[in-house]
Design a protein around this motif. Structure first.
Motif, PDB file in Angstrom:
ATOM      1  N   LYS A 361       0.875  -1.169   0.000  1.00 18.03           N
ATOM      2  CA  LYS A 361       0.000   0.000   0.000  1.00 18.03           C
ATOM      3  C   LYS A 361       0.915   1.223   0.000  1.00 18.03           C
ATOM      4  O   LYS A 361       1.795   1.343   0.857  1.00 18.03           O
ATOM      5  N   VAL A 362       0.678   2.110  -0.951  1.00 14.83           N
ATOM      6  CA  VAL A 362       1.614   3.207  -1.202  1.00 14.83           C
ATOM      7  C   VAL A 362       0.992   4.540  -0.805  1.00 14.83           C
ATOM      8  O   VAL A 362      -0.173   4.820  -1.138  1.00 14.83           O
ATOM      9  N   ASP A 363       1.757   5.361  -0.102  1.00 13.41           N
ATOM     10  CA  ASP A 363       1.355   6.727   0.226  1.00 13.41           C
ATOM     11  C   ASP A 363       1.530   7.576  -1.029  1.00 13.41           C
ATOM     12  O   ASP A 363       2.642   7.700  -1.555  1.00 13.41           O
ATOM     13  N   PHE A 364       0.440   8.183  -1.530  1.00 16.77           N
ATOM     14  CA  PHE A 364       0.527   8.888  -2.808  1.00 16.77           C
ATOM     15  C   PHE A 364       1.398  10.139  -2.713  1.00 16.77           C
ATOM     16  O   PHE A 364       1.928  10.628  -3.714  1.00 16.77           O
ATOM     17  N   GLN A 365       1.574  10.680  -1.514  1.00 18.86           N
ATOM     18  CA  GLN A 365       2.378  11.899  -1.378  1.00 18.86           C
ATOM     19  C   GLN A 365       3.871  11.607  -1.432  1.00 18.86           C
ATOM     20  O   GLN A 365       4.643  12.369  -2.013  1.00 18.86           O
ATOM     21  N   VAL A 370       3.787   2.066   3.028  1.00 14.73           N
ATOM     22  CA  VAL A 370       3.444   2.294   4.436  1.00 14.73           C
ATOM     23  C   VAL A 370       2.620   1.146   5.015  1.00 14.73           C
ATOM     24  O   VAL A 370       2.309   1.136   6.209  1.00 14.73           O
ATOM     25  N   GLY A 371       2.240   0.202   4.166  1.00 17.91           N
ATOM     26  CA  GLY A 371       1.463  -0.937   4.632  1.00 17.91           C
ATOM     27  C   GLY A 371       1.405  -2.005   3.563  1.00 17.91           C
ATOM     28  O   GLY A 371       1.818  -1.791   2.412  1.00 17.91           O
ATOM     29  N   ALA A 550      -7.484   2.994  -2.282  1.00 11.44           N
ATOM     30  CA  ALA A 550      -7.998   2.508  -3.572  1.00 11.44           C
ATOM     31  C   ALA A 550      -7.207   1.273  -3.964  1.00 11.44           C
ATOM     32  O   ALA A 550      -5.975   1.315  -4.045  1.00 11.44           O
ATOM     33  N   GLU A 551      -7.896   0.164  -4.185  1.00 11.22           N
ATOM     34  CA  GLU A 551      -7.216  -1.054  -4.613  1.00 11.22           C
ATOM     35  C   GLU A 551      -7.535  -1.336  -6.073  1.00 11.22           C
ATOM     36  O   GLU A 551      -8.532  -0.863  -6.610  1.00 11.22           O
ATOM     37  N   GLY A 552      -6.663  -2.100  -6.708  1.00 10.46           N
ATOM     38  CA  GLY A 552      -6.860  -2.401  -8.122  1.00 10.46           C
ATOM     39  C   GLY A 552      -6.370  -1.295  -9.036  1.00 10.46           C
ATOM     40  O   GLY A 552      -6.813  -1.184 -10.185  1.00 10.46           O
TER      41      GLY A 552
END
Length: 727
Positions: A361-365, A370-371, A550-552
């Protein structure tokens, strides 16, 4: 059965003899012996009756006191009558037993039978009757002696024992064995009458929650109540049976046509789901899943019908609660495949082949991981890769989901410790929680035990649940989630927007994170409906203080669109598929930063997007506008324009009205909803002005120009539009 020693009546031996008058001493001894025999008969506890065989009606000539006590008849009331009076009125006569007595009399032989008789006061009793012939000196039968034994209590015990072997002890309904016997009888009858028979297997949905949540007594009460309801609401010719702990079966007989089955099944569902009173606890509602097999289509024996109905019932349970399915050969094939899959799954767990992989899971900033979401992967040596959507439902249905979940938590704990040893910052682990596991009364204690055992801090865990968990019992679900939160565990609502439509539960249950389902990602930058839903979920989550994931996410256009709308975390193949633990560790050690489209566009020059399917028109427009210092982008269709808009910040869009596929007004209508800050201008001929009216009135078009345009008018229009946009 052994007969007791046959006593002889007065003056009789094995042959009926006369006293000799020429031997008075001998006669006196014989008389004395006769009196002893009479006394012995009178005090015997065995009821004795003597009948005259020589007379046509074979009347009684003697009964002893035990007979009088057993039947309630005095000797005077009996002598001269045929013994058939003991059959009374209204007593079921077993013709086969009576035939055994008649045959013995006809053949002059001993006989034995068990008869249903009746006392003088009408009380029925079971009589074990033994008869033997008495002969005179010439060997001719003159009398028959009968011995009556009251075996009523023994018979009652036998009946109770037989009932016990053929009935369920809790509900007193027939059990599986008796059901199969009656099914065979119904099939034989249907063969003669050319009618149908249906066998329905019924499983109570989520019954284990009653036992686990309220206690075994409550579960027993539910079973008894539902069993009695089913019995009362079906025909007397039908059979209701309890076949296992939470399963019943209904045999429907004498069906004129198969169409008669559906109304009966609908009735059964309604009967079952009526609330059951549990005293001070209140009422509890429960539903059922049912499978139907019909004779002769689905089987020609009781066992075959039962197996077919069970296969259909299992399929009904997989499809959701409170409905029924008919058996088909396809179901049979799938059931066999499912059984093979279950066997392979057990082997795979035993051999530790069910692995846990991790998708970032990626932090867009920042673009940092981060997860991760922990996902199960299985490569079988014989079947190859088996997808989770195939084996997870099997694991849930056969009680292996607990083992799978524990393995996932173990893998997360091991990876967390590897991060610590590598001096990497901790990240959050998202773990999917099965509905079946969530419904366990000890779910919090179980999870905390696993977290402690595998050294995974609860504050690093996001439990992903689906909205469907909240449908059955929102209050109970909220109680469990609050308990999990109190222990430091965060809650993520997975697949948000695809399930439960009543959003009021978000006010009462603790949710830390909303996950936008990948279903909405595919046409995110093209379909207004998908974009509107995604925008609403992001706004809803942020307004409620929740993080939104948001996944996918698979394209750069999706990344830029989601980033522009403030979606907190992104997950999908655009960044990375799920990878083994080693791959994720390597990714973090190399300090990889994911591309999130955060680079700034050239803000010194306004961007204008030109859309037309004719290259000459695009060339002419570009010639006019380039000297103005604009950054010019072009697209040959409405579809291409939407792709460009997803990737670029566009201040003004100029489109032709008449294009193949998506028209100019349709494009601008979508852009108005997807990118409301982009000013929209359409080029149109005079003949098309009428078709633009609705779009203008709805605000989809900022301005329009007619073809052919004046260059100065076009340049002036753009300057005015950009000034208004800035203002």
């Amino acid at each position: 059965m052994n007969s007791p020693l046959v006593p002889l009546p007065i003056g009789a031996t094995n042959h009926m003899t006369s006293e000799n008058p020429e031997c008075p001493g001998r006669a006196s001894a014989s008389a004395a012996l006769g009196r002893l025999k009479q006394a012995a008969l009178d005090i015997s506890t065995t009821a004795v009756v003597l009948v005259d065989y020589r007379q046509s009606d074979q009347p009684v000539v003697y009964v002893n006191r035990a007979f009088e006590m057993l039947t309630g008849y005095a000797a005077a009331e009996v002598v001269g009558r045929n013994c058939r009076f003991l059959q009374g009125n209204g007593v079921d006569v077993d013709a086969r037993e009576l035939d055994k007595i008649r045959q013995a009399l006809n053949e002059g032989d001993e006989g034995w039978a068990i008869l249903a008789n009746q006392c003088k006061d009408g009380t029925p009793f079971w009589n074990e009757l033994q008869i033997a012939p008495l002969r005179d000196d010439r060997g001719a039968i003159t009398h028959y002696v009968g011995y009556l034994s009251d075996i009523t209590q023994l018979k009652s015990n036998e009946e109770l024992l037989a009932h016990h072997f053929t009935h369920d002890t809790l509900t007193q309904l027939p059990n599986r064995q008796l059901l199969l016997d009656r099914t065979e009888q119904a099939i034989a009858s249907a063969n003669r009458t050319e009618q149908s028979v249906a066998l329905v297997h019924l499983d109570l949905d989520q019954f284990h929650l009653v036992n686990e949540g309220l206690g075994r007594w409550a579960g027993d009460q539910v079973l008894v109540s539902i069993g009695e309801r089913l019995r009362q609401n079906l025909r007397t010719s039908d059979t209701v049976a309890r076949t296992s702990s939470d399963q019943f079966a209904i045999l429907l007989t004498n069906l004129e046509q198969e169409a008669d089955v559906a109304p009966a099944c609908d009735c059964i569902l309604q009967v079952v789901r009526r609330p059951v009173s549990l005293g001070e606890v209140g009422e509890r509602s429960i539903t059922a899943s049912m499978g139907v097999a019909v004779y002769p289509r689905d089987g020609t024996t009781a066992d075959a019908l039962s197996e077919a109905a069970e296969v259909a019932m299992a399929d009904a349970k997989r499809g959701g609660d409170n409905h029924y399915r008919y058996f088909t050969e396809e179901l049979n094939r799938r059931a066999a495949e499912r059984l093979r899959l279950e066997e392979r799954l057990r082997v795979g767990l035993a051999e530790d082949r069910i692995q846990t992989w991790f998708q970032p899971k990626v932090d867009f900033q920042t673009g940092e991981v981060v997860g991760v979401e922990a996902l199960v992967r299985w490569q079988d040596p014989e079947w190859g890769w088996i997808t989770p959507d195939r084996f997870i439902p099997v694991a849930e249905s056969v009680g292996l989901i607990d083992v799978v979940t524990e393995r996932v938590i173990r893998a997360c704990g091991q990876l967390h410790q590897r991060f610590q040893r590598a001096c990497l910052s901790p990240i959050a682990f998202a773990i999917n929680l099965s509905p079946r596991l969530f419904q366990r009364p000890d779910i919090t204690r179980t999870l905390l035990h696993w977290f402690q055992e595998y050294q995974l801090p609860p504050e690093r865990v996001f439990l992903e649940i689906t909205e469907s968990l909240l449908v059955d019992d929102e209050v109970l679900a909220g109680k469990v989630l609050h308990e999990l939160r109190r222990n430091g565990i965060s809650i993520s609502l997975d697949d948000f927007g695809t399930g439960y439509s009543n959003l009021s539960y978000l006010r009462s249950i603790p949710v830390d994170e909303l996950k936008i389902d990948k279903l909405f990602m595919g046409e995110l930058t093209r379909e207004v409906g998908n974009a509107a839903i995604v925008n609403s979920i992001i706004a809803l989550g942020h307004n409620l203080g929740m993080r939104v994931v948001a996944e996918g996410v698979e394209t750069e256009a999706q990344v830029r669109y989601l980033r522009a709308r403030g979606c907190d975390l992104l997950q999908g193949y655009h960044f990375s598929p799920a990878v083994p633990a080693d791959g994720l560790l390597e990714m973090r050690l190399e300090n990889q930063v994911m591309a999130t489209g955060s680079g700034q566009t050239d803000e010194r020059r306004p961007t204008v997007l030109l859309v037309d399917d004719e290259p000459n028109v695009l060339k002419a427009l570009r010639r006019v506008l380039t000297p103005e210092g604009y950054r010019i982008l072009i697209a040959g269709s409405g579809e291409q324009a939407l792709e460009v808009l997803a990737l670029e910040q566009v201040e003004v869009l100029i489109t032709d009205q008449r294009m193949p596929g998506m028209s100019g007004t349709e494009l601008l209508s979508r852009v108005r909803r997807l990118y409301p800050d982009t000013l929209r201008i359409v080029l149109s001929g005079y003949a098309e002005l009428e078709s633009l009216t609705d779009a203008i009135n709805q605000g989809a078009i900022y301005k329009y120009l007619t073809k052919p345009w004046e260059d100065d008018d076009l340049r002036a229009l753009l300057r005015e539009a950009l000034r208004e946009r800035v203002d």
